[in-house]
Design a protein around this motif. Structure first.
Motif, PDB file in Angstrom:
ATOM      1  N   CYS A 501       1.011  -1.917  -0.250  1.00 53.75           N
ATOM      2  CA  CYS A 501       0.105  -0.122   0.519  1.00 53.75           C
ATOM      3  C   CYS A 501       0.593   1.046   0.073  1.00 53.75           C
ATOM      4  O   CYS A 501       2.259   0.800   0.714  1.00 53.75           O
ATOM      5  N   VAL A 502       0.582   2.534  -0.499  1.00 57.19           N
ATOM      6  CA  VAL A 502       1.376   3.449  -0.540  1.00 57.19           C
ATOM      7  C   VAL A 502       0.413   4.397  -0.057  1.00 57.19           C
ATOM      8  O   VAL A 502      -0.790   4.572   0.044  1.00 57.19           O
ATOM      9  N   PHE A 503       0.933   5.397   1.356  1.00 59.95           N
ATOM     10  CA  PHE A 503       0.907   6.579   2.486  1.00 59.95           C
ATOM     11  C   PHE A 503       1.041   7.537   1.615  1.00 59.95           C
ATOM     12  O   PHE A 503       1.851   7.952   1.302  1.00 59.95           O
ATOM     13  N   CYS A 504      -0.334   8.349   1.206  1.00 62.57           N
ATOM     14  CA  CYS A 504       0.115   9.647   0.436  1.00 62.57           C
ATOM     15  C   CYS A 504      -0.256  10.623   0.869  1.00 62.57           C
ATOM     16  O   CYS A 504      -1.929  10.525   2.268  1.00 62.57           O
ATOM     17  N   ASP A 505      -0.294  11.817   0.856  1.00 63.98           N
ATOM     18  CA  ASP A 505      -1.100  13.440   0.145  1.00 63.98           C
ATOM     19  C   ASP A 505      -2.736  12.733   0.252  1.00 63.98           C
ATOM     20  O   ASP A 505      -2.727  12.789  -0.791  1.00 63.98           O
ATOM     21  N   ILE A 506      -3.538  13.542   1.046  1.00 67.50           N
ATOM     22  CA  ILE A 506      -4.477  13.599   1.115  1.00 67.50           C
ATOM     23  C   ILE A 506      -5.096  14.418  -0.324  1.00 67.50           C
ATOM     24  O   ILE A 506      -5.805  13.734  -1.297  1.00 67.50           O
ATOM     25  N   LYS A 507      -4.678  15.073  -0.426  1.00 69.22           N
ATOM     26  CA  LYS A 507      -4.622  16.098  -1.305  1.00 69.22           C
ATOM     27  C   LYS A 507      -4.047  16.166  -2.750  1.00 69.22           C
ATOM     28  O   LYS A 507      -4.353  16.385  -4.034  1.00 69.22           O
ATOM     29  N   GLU A 508      -3.129  15.839  -2.306  1.00 71.20           N
ATOM     30  CA  GLU A 508      -2.344  14.892  -4.208  1.00 71.20           C
ATOM     31  C   GLU A 508      -2.229  13.199  -4.168  1.00 71.20           C
ATOM     32  O   GLU A 508      -1.141  13.246  -3.929  1.00 71.20           O
ATOM     33  N   PRO A 509      -3.495  12.794  -4.154  1.00 69.92           N
ATOM     34  CA  PRO A 509      -2.834  11.069  -3.308  1.00 69.92           C
ATOM     35  C   PRO A 509      -2.330  10.578  -5.147  1.00 69.92           C
ATOM     36  O   PRO A 509      -2.649  11.489  -6.034  1.00 69.92           O
ATOM     37  N   ILE A 510      -2.272   9.545  -4.442  1.00 69.33           N
ATOM     38  CA  ILE A 510      -1.227   8.528  -5.758  1.00 69.33           C
ATOM     39  C   ILE A 510      -2.342   7.821  -6.163  1.00 69.33           C
ATOM     40  O   ILE A 510      -3.480   7.546  -5.226  1.00 69.33           O
TER      41      ILE A 510
END
Ligand code: GDP
Length: 619
Positions: A501-510
């Motif tokens: 899984c990738v944890f990412c920025d909520i505003k600029e998601p993967i």
């Protein structure tokens, strides 16, 4: 003291040491071992007499029992010297932070007296590992299919641009952010040193573990008592020449088989860098683990065996020298130090060194390495020659005046980190925490994170809050690209989080997808690739079953121009555009947006058949 030293030492020596050190057994042991090493013949006496060091078969006679002698021959860093000077420092002061992570979240310390992770209340639990692939079947010998990764970050700051600012730690979401200069803070954290993730690659038995184990020992990262223990144990097991390798090859199974299976991790320092070292498995069965390690590396040390016939065996088709070289380059490593190892076996002959350089140089160029980014260093992992200090052995100095291996590692250009990009962390492990949440570990590929941040996990496309961040077991308020961290998160069900899984920025998601287009370079494949061809996609920490859904076009190798549309099949060495369908959704980035997250490898029945970059995400 007897329990550690066995019968090797006379009673009188032990008694004297005990008296000198006020009956403190630890100090007394250190004192005995220092004296023992000081009284041994210097290394040069051995390397100069032209007799190659024995290997394997008769290793017991010459090699390891006197491991400490190398230490006395080579200048060692401050700490180690102090110990030699009889200061009887506590072992804990020089205990290395050597740890090996497993997908289960269990952190195995590597034979050193390092406290276990459970001390933090972290109870390992089995994590969900994506598997069931044909590749997994080739890894039966491994008890689990581990995902390995480095535990330290690397930063290359070098740009003249203004450092980015991040909010201060500990804020609650939504509150006004105070500004913090990430680059400056990172520099501070590392004492001005840049961080480098280094993977050690090469054919099985080239001497990777011995070389790096010995390097760590010479740097004072392994205490004498531990080394002595390894010598005794390896001698007992009839594998004395493996004592240094045991520093890195920790599990019993590895020792028994004499091969490295996981990617071991440890940390050491050079004059200008903090290096996270990954010792990749050379054995063919364990290449998937090696891919995970190499995907996180900035630079590589390729170890080749200089002995006659051995270099050739590793370099031939089927040998791992070529496959590893290709793999690391395809995974984005551009700088390479080649340790031409076991030079003692060929009497440090310049001709042999040159011969290897010319054979390897040609191949590495083809694999995409620039000549100016490849450096060759003659070494002997076993004798320790030319590892941490320039050699003084005449057989070598008569023709070589270049850097030793440690200096060469120090000369690597520090990598640029994508600190300014949106946050991305690929999960390499998931485990239950004692508290309300759970922990994920992985390398931050881009951006930065602070405690209190809300992040999105893809898949499953759910959010959670980061309650805690730790790096090398130390709690932090923030961490940035290159750091290998453990995050404690709350507000999400652990069941939903998988390795990969990738944890990412909520505003600029993967984006997560199960169909994407990619440009691939096919390796030396035997079976032509046709539509529907089954493969295993190796991407960051995951290996996911997939198929080649469409053959879109054959491309020109360098210009990228379309040579043929909708080909019926693809053969070895071709460059092509294909569409890939994965069994389950995977979070991917386009190569043009995030180089680090846009690369992958394809494997088929235990061999790597292609390297690729993501060009279009379909659905
Ligand atoms: P790996 O599989 O590449 O990690 O190789 P190991 O470190 O396990 O070493 C394989 C064998 O080569 C062991 O018997 C080592 O003692 C031996 N070896 C490693 N380095 C040297 C060296 O520089 N000289 C000699 N003569 N033998 C070496």
């Amino acid at each position: 003291m007897r329990a550690v030293l066995g019968d090797a030492m006379p009673e009188s020596v032990l008694t004297q040491a005990a008296l000198q050190c006020a009956f403190d057994p630890q100090r007394a042991l250190d004192a005995v071992l220092s004296v023992e090493s000081a009284g041994l013949p210097p290394l040069d006496a051995r390397t100069n007499n032209d007799a190659p060091l024995p290997q394997r078969a008769n290793k017991e006679t010459a090699v390891v029992p006197r491991a400490n002698q190398e230490a006395s021959a080579a200048p060692r860093p401050e700490k180690a010297k102090d110990r030699e000077a009889g200061q009887c420092q506590l072992d804990s002061e020089v205990l290395p932070k050597v740890a090996r992570m497993t997908v289960s979240g269990k952190k195995q310390t590597m034979g050193f007296d390092v406290p276990s992770t459970e001390e933090n209340g972290v109870v390992p639990s089995p994590s969900v590992h994506r598997g069931g692939s044909p590749d997994d079947m080739t890894m039966k010998t491994s008890p689990e299919t581990p995902s390995k990764r480095p535990e330290t970050p690397s930063k290359g700051f070098g740009g003249a641009e203004e450092p980015p600012s991040v909010p201060t730690p500990g804020r609650t979401p939504g509150k006004a952010k105070q500004q913090l200069n990430v680059r400056a803070e990172l520099e501070k954290r590392q004492g001005g040193k840049s961080l480098l993730n280094l993977v050690v690659i090469g054919h099985v038995d080239a001497g990777k573990s011995t070389l790096m184990g010995h390097l760590l020992y010479l740097l004072g990262n392994v205490n004498k008592r531990t080394m002595h223990k390894y010598e005794q144990e390896s001698k007992k097991a009839g594998k004395a020449s493996f004592a240094y390798a045991w520093v890195l090859d920790e599990t019993g199974e590895e020792r028994n088989r004499g091969v490295t299976m996981d990617v071991g991790m440890t940390k050491f320092e050079t004059a200008s860098k903090v290096v996270t070292l990954m010792d990749a498995p050379g054995h063919k069965d364990f290449i998937p683990n090696m891919i995970t390690g190499a995907a996180q590396a900035d630079v590589a040390v390729l170890v080749v065996d200089a002995s006659r016939g051995e270099f050739e065996a590793g370099f031939e088709a089927g040998g791992q020298t070529r496959e590893h070289g290709l793999l690391v380059r395809s995974l984005g490593v551009t700088q390479l130090a080649v340790a031409v190892n076991k030079m003692d076996q060929v009497n440090w002959q310049q001709e042999r060194f040159k011969e290897i350089i010319s054979k390897l140089g040609h191949f590495l160029k083809q694999a995409g390495f620039k000549d100016s980014d490849v450096f060759y260093v003659p070494t002997s992992g076993l004798s320790g020659e030319n590892l941490t200090t320039k050699s003084s052995a005449l057989a070598l100095t008569s023709w070589y005046s270049g850097p030793c291996l440690l200096e060469q590692i120090d000369y690597f250009k520090p990598p640029q980190r994508s600190i300014e990009k949106p946050f991305r962390l690929c999960v390499s492990d998931v485990f239950k925490d004692q508290g309300s949440g759970f922990c994920v570990t992985g390398k931050i590929e881009a951006g930065y994170i602070q405690t209190g941040d809300r992040v999105l996990a893809m898949p499953p496309n759910e959010t959670c809050t980061v309650k805690g961040i730790s790096l090398h077991d130390d709690p932090l308020d923030w961490a940035a690209a290159g750091d290998h961290v453990s995050l404690t998160v709350t507000g999400m069900d652990i069941i939903k989080i998988n390795v990969g899984c990738v944890f990412c920025d909520i505003k600029e998601p993967i984006r997560a997808c199960s169909r994407f287009r990619a440009r691939v370079l096919l390796f030396n494949i035997e079976v032509p690739i046709t539509q529907g061809f089954p493969v295993v996609l190796h991407y960051q920490t995951i290996s996911e079953p997939a198929t080649i859904r469409k053959l879109v076009s054959v491309l020109h190798k360098s210009s990228g121009e379309v040579l043929k549309k909708k080909p019926k099949c693809l053969g070895k060495g071709m460059n092509a555009m294909v569409e890939i369908q994965t069994q389950r959704p995977v979070a991917l980035e386009l190569y043009k947006d995030f180089k680090e997250l846009g690369r992958f490898m394809l494997r088929y029945v235990g061999s790597t058949i292609a390297a690729g970059v993501v060009t279009e995400i379909k659905e």
